[in-house]
Motif scaffolding. Structure first.
Motif, short mmCIF file in Angstrom:
data_model
loop_
_atom_site.label_atom_id
_atom_site.label_comp_id
_atom_site.label_asym_id
_atom_site.label_seq_id
_atom_site.Cartn_x
_atom_site.Cartn_y
_atom_site.Cartn_z
N UNK A 172 6.02 -5.99 -1.87
CA UNK A 172 4.66 -6.29 -2.34
C UNK A 172 3.66 -5.36 -1.68
N UNK A 173 3.90 -4.07 -1.84
CA UNK A 173 2.95 -3.09 -1.34
C UNK A 173 2.90 -1.92 -2.32
N UNK A 174 1.78 -1.24 -2.29
CA UNK A 174 1.62 -0.03 -3.09
C UNK A 174 2.21 1.10 -2.26
N UNK A 175 3.05 1.92 -2.88
CA UNK A 175 3.72 2.98 -2.12
C UNK A 175 2.88 4.24 -1.97
N UNK A 176 2.05 4.55 -2.98
CA UNK A 176 1.27 5.80 -2.92
C UNK A 176 0.16 5.75 -3.97
N UNK A 177 -0.63 6.81 -4.00
CA UNK A 177 -1.71 6.95 -4.99
C UNK A 177 -1.13 7.00 -6.41
N UNK A 178 -1.92 6.56 -7.35
CA UNK A 178 -1.62 6.61 -8.77
C UNK A 178 -0.48 5.70 -9.20
N UNK A 179 -0.32 4.58 -8.51
CA UNK A 179 0.57 3.54 -8.99
C UNK A 179 -0.20 2.81 -10.10
N UNK A 180 0.52 2.35 -11.11
CA UNK A 180 -0.14 1.82 -12.31
C UNK A 180 0.32 0.40 -12.65
N UNK A 181 -0.63 -0.43 -13.08
CA UNK A 181 -0.36 -1.79 -13.56
C UNK A 181 -0.94 -1.93 -14.95
#
Length: 175
Positions: free
Chosen positions: A127-136
């Motif tokens: 439950x974490x964002x790994x890097x920039x430009x992750x999309x939902x």
């Protein structure tokens, strides 16, 4: 906001510091992206804008991209909200809404991102964002329909966006 049941329960701040009720996007398909101006993925701004414009032409205001600048990954978004906005407009012609710079991980994470990560955990349930430009991708019902890594190009999401846009008839029939 632990009682949140949909995307529409949040009110993040736009780039001018004004609260924006995400309920303003009720019934629309929304692509949420954490962005950065000095990242290897920064050219995705162009693809995000192309996707935004393409569906605006074919589906009017039924689709929107929302950009949330974040400086948590390699300090790749050091500018002010105004500097970020100007950079995006001048270099990539961005016209989709940009919000105030936020954190997407940790104790200071924006509530909407805490909710997104809970609704659609990443690989192995993280439950974490790994890097920039992750999309939902948010469906018309305010639920998270998909999550993609930074390496996923905006163009490769066209089918998913279109599928959600075409689900309008189903939503209307249920009401």
């Amino acid at each position: 906001m632990s009682s949140a049941t949909s995307f529409y329960d949040f009110k993040p701040l736009n780039k001018r510091g004004t609260e924006v009720p995400l309920s303003d996007y009720k019934g629309k398909v929304v692509l949420v992206v954490n962005t950065a101006s000095k990242c290897g993925f920064t050219p995705q701004y162009k693809g995000l804008e192309e996707l935004y414009k393409k569906f605006k032409e074919t589906h009017g205001d039924d689709f929107v991209v929302l950009g949330f600048p974040c400086n948590q990954f390699g300090s790749q978004e050091p500018g002010s909200d105004e500097e970020i906005s100007t950079f995006c407009e001048l270099n990539f012609g961005v016209t989709f809404p940009l919000f105030q710079k936020i954190d997407v991980n940790g104790e200071t994470a924006a509530p909407v991102y805490t909710w997104l990560k809970t609704q659609k955990p990443g690989v192995m349930g993280l439950k974490r964002i790994k890097w920039n430009f992750e999309k939902f991708l948010i469906g018309r019902d305010g639920k998270v329909k998909g999550r993609w890594a930074s390496t996923t190009t905006p163009a490769s999401l066209e089918k998913y966006v279109l599928d959600e846009l075409e689900s309008k008839a189903e939503v209307e029939q249920k009401e």
